[in-house]
Design a protein around this motif. Structure first.
Motif, PDB file in Angstrom:
ATOM      1  N   TYR A  98     -79.616  -2.852 -22.794  1.00 10.33           N
ATOM      2  CA  TYR A  98     -78.973  -2.323 -24.001  1.00 10.33           C
ATOM      3  C   TYR A  98     -79.400  -0.867 -24.221  1.00 10.33           C
ATOM      4  N   SER A  99     -80.683  -0.585 -24.056  1.00 13.38           N
ATOM      5  CA  SER A  99     -81.195   0.778 -24.225  1.00 13.38           C
ATOM      6  C   SER A  99     -80.666   1.711 -23.146  1.00 13.38           C
ATOM      7  N   PHE A 100     -80.641   1.246 -21.906  1.00 19.86           N
ATOM      8  CA  PHE A 100     -80.136   2.083 -20.817  1.00 19.86           C
ATOM      9  C   PHE A 100     -78.652   2.392 -21.010  1.00 19.86           C
ATOM     10  N   ASN A 101     -77.881   1.391 -21.445  1.00 18.14           N
ATOM     11  CA  ASN A 101     -76.463   1.633 -21.719  1.00 18.14           C
ATOM     12  C   ASN A 101     -76.286   2.580 -22.910  1.00 18.14           C
ATOM     13  N   ALA A 102     -77.201   2.516 -23.876  1.00 18.85           N
ATOM     14  CA  ALA A 102     -77.139   3.438 -25.019  1.00 18.85           C
ATOM     15  C   ALA A 102     -77.350   4.874 -24.556  1.00 18.85           C
ATOM     16  N   VAL A 103     -78.221   5.078 -23.586  1.00 15.46           N
ATOM     17  CA  VAL A 103     -78.432   6.420 -23.025  1.00 15.46           C
ATOM     18  C   VAL A 103     -77.130   6.919 -22.398  1.00 15.46           C
ATOM     19  N   ALA A 104     -76.472   6.053 -21.626  1.00 16.49           N
ATOM     20  CA  ALA A 104     -75.201   6.441 -21.005  1.00 16.49           C
ATOM     21  C   ALA A 104     -74.157   6.767 -22.066  1.00 16.49           C
ATOM     22  N   LEU A 105     -74.112   5.965 -23.126  1.00 13.70           N
ATOM     23  CA  LEU A 105     -73.152   6.198 -24.206  1.00 13.70           C
ATOM     24  C   LEU A 105     -73.432   7.530 -24.906  1.00 13.70           C
ATOM     25  N   LEU A 106     -74.695   7.800 -25.226  1.00 11.75           N
ATOM     26  CA  LEU A 106     -75.045   9.078 -25.858  1.00 11.75           C
ATOM     27  C   LEU A 106     -74.695  10.260 -24.961  1.00 11.75           C
ATOM     28  N   ALA A 107     -74.998  10.134 -23.669  1.00 12.18           N
ATOM     29  CA  ALA A 107     -74.668  11.208 -22.729  1.00 12.18           C
ATOM     30  C   ALA A 107     -73.163  11.431 -22.671  1.00 12.18           C
ATOM     31  N   GLN A 108     -72.411  10.341 -22.682  1.00 14.61           N
ATOM     32  CA  GLN A 108     -70.948  10.464 -22.636  1.00 14.61           C
ATOM     33  C   GLN A 108     -70.423  11.110 -23.908  1.00 14.61           C
ATOM     34  N   MET A 109     -70.959  10.739 -25.046  1.00 15.54           N
ATOM     35  CA  MET A 109     -70.467  11.259 -26.330  1.00 15.54           C
ATOM     36  C   MET A 109     -70.907  12.710 -26.581  1.00 15.54           C
ATOM     37  N   GLN A 110     -72.130  13.062 -26.188  1.00 15.14           N
ATOM     38  CA  GLN A 110     -72.676  14.363 -26.553  1.00 15.14           C
ATOM     39  C   GLN A 110     -72.624  15.414 -25.447  1.00 15.14           C
ATOM     40  N   ILE A 111     -72.558  14.978 -24.195  1.00 15.46           N
ATOM     41  CA  ILE A 111     -72.646  15.951 -23.099  1.00 15.46           C
ATOM     42  C   ILE A 111     -71.428  15.912 -22.183  1.00 15.46           C
ATOM     43  N   PHE A 112     -70.996  14.731 -21.811  1.00 18.16           N
ATOM     44  CA  PHE A 112     -69.898  14.577 -20.844  1.00 18.16           C
ATOM     45  C   PHE A 112     -68.668  13.987 -21.524  1.00 18.16           C
ATOM     46  N   GLU A 113     -68.210  14.619 -22.593  1.00 20.08           N
ATOM     47  CA  GLU A 113     -67.157  14.070 -23.454  1.00 20.08           C
ATOM     48  C   GLU A 113     -65.871  13.686 -22.728  1.00 20.08           C
ATOM     49  N   ASN A 114     -65.540  14.377 -21.661  1.00 17.47           N
ATOM     50  CA  ASN A 114     -64.272  14.138 -20.980  1.00 17.47           C
ATOM     51  C   ASN A 114     -64.393  13.263 -19.736  1.00 17.47           C
ATOM     52  N   ASP A 115     -65.555  12.653 -19.548  1.00 24.96           N
ATOM     53  CA  ASP A 115     -65.794  11.888 -18.329  1.00 24.96           C
ATOM     54  C   ASP A 115     -66.338  10.493 -18.629  1.00 24.96           C
ATOM     55  N   ASP A 116     -66.050   9.569 -17.728  1.00 24.18           N
ATOM     56  CA  ASP A 116     -66.703   8.271 -17.763  1.00 24.18           C
ATOM     57  C   ASP A 116     -68.123   8.461 -17.223  1.00 24.18           C
ATOM     58  N   VAL A 117     -69.054   7.665 -17.726  1.00 19.83           N
ATOM     59  CA  VAL A 117     -70.460   7.787 -17.337  1.00 19.83           C
ATOM     60  C   VAL A 117     -70.979   6.404 -16.948  1.00 19.83           C
ATOM     61  N   GLN A 118     -71.754   6.354 -15.857  1.00 18.44           N
ATOM     62  CA  GLN A 118     -72.383   5.105 -15.443  1.00 18.44           C
ATOM     63  C   GLN A 118     -73.857   5.350 -15.157  1.00 18.44           C
ATOM     64  N   MET A 119     -74.698   4.481 -15.703  1.00 17.53           N
ATOM     65  CA  MET A 119     -76.146   4.544 -15.491  1.00 17.53           C
ATOM     66  C   MET A 119     -76.510   3.634 -14.327  1.00 17.53           C
ATOM     67  N   HIS A 120     -77.379   4.135 -13.456  1.00 22.79           N
ATOM     68  CA  HIS A 120     -77.868   3.366 -12.319  1.00 22.79           C
ATOM     69  C   HIS A 120     -79.392   3.370 -12.354  1.00 22.79           C
ATOM     70  N   LEU A 121     -80.011   2.243 -12.132  1.00 23.03           N
ATOM     71  CA  LEU A 121     -81.462   2.162 -11.999  1.00 23.03           C
ATOM     72  C   LEU A 121     -81.784   2.282 -10.518  1.00 23.03           C
ATOM     73  N   THR A 122     -82.783   3.124 -10.198  1.00 21.77           N
ATOM     74  CA  THR A 122     -83.066   3.425  -8.797  1.00 21.77           C
ATOM     75  C   THR A 122     -84.555   3.295  -8.487  1.00 21.77           C
ATOM     76  N   ASP A 123     -84.843   3.339  -7.181  1.00 16.62           N
ATOM     77  CA  ASP A 123     -86.235   3.447  -6.758  1.00 16.62           C
ATOM     78  C   ASP A 123     -86.641   4.919  -6.853  1.00 16.62           C
ATOM     79  N   ASP A 124     -87.813   5.256  -6.368  1.00 13.98           N
ATOM     80  CA  ASP A 124     -88.309   6.622  -6.511  1.00 13.98           C
ATOM     81  C   ASP A 124     -87.641   7.634  -5.582  1.00 13.98           C
ATOM     82  N   ARG A 125     -86.670   7.209  -4.801  1.00 13.76           N
ATOM     83  CA  ARG A 125     -85.902   8.121  -3.937  1.00 13.76           C
ATOM     84  C   ARG A 125     -84.426   8.149  -4.327  1.00 13.76           C
TER      85      ARG A 125
END
Length: 129
Positions: A90-117
């Motif tokens: 829920y928190s990670f998706n909230a980050v994606a939502l905030l980024a989409q609303m405040q920074i990438f207004e015209n784009d779809d945004v997807q959050m991915h969890l990754t390893d250290d590379r």
């Protein structure tokens, strides 16, 4: 002398290359954001500041990579626990939502969890316009 100048030129060229493939980076108080293409530098900087404001990077470096193609992909280096534990999705998706609303207004945004590379371990929902 010519060999020294040539060696220096080669070293400087290699030092300026993106050898790891992550792209250039910006940082704000322990939040580092690598980005591609170069045209999203300002957005990457805004994202870094946003994450810093939310407390990321307080306990060490928090690393992200933003890749923009048909959508904006935000890759977040996550501790191994969250590769399978969905309790903070829920928190990670909230980050994606905030980024989409405040920074990438015209784009779809997807959050991915990754390893250290920045190898994707798990992808979350796409946040749309």
């Amino acid at each position: 002398m010519k060999k020294v100048i040539l060696l220096l030129a080669v070293v400087m060229t290699l030092a300026s290359c993106d050898l790891d493939g992550y792209g250039p980076s910006v940082e704000s108080n322990g939040v580092e954001v690598f980005y591609k293409p170069d045209s999203i530098k300002e957005q990457a900087q805004r994202f870094s500041v946003m994450m810093d404001t939310m407390g990321y990077g307080e306990n060490g470096t928090a690393s992200f990579q933003i890749l923009k193609d048909s959508i904006v992909n935000i890759k977040m280096v996550a501790v191994d626990q969250y590769h399978t534990d969905k309790s903070l999705d829920y928190s990670f998706n909230a980050v994606a939502l905030l980024a989409q609303m405040q920074i990438f207004e015209n784009d779809d945004v997807q959050m991915h969890l990754t390893d250290d590379r920045f190898n994707i371990v798990r992808s979350l929902d796409v946040v749309g316009k």
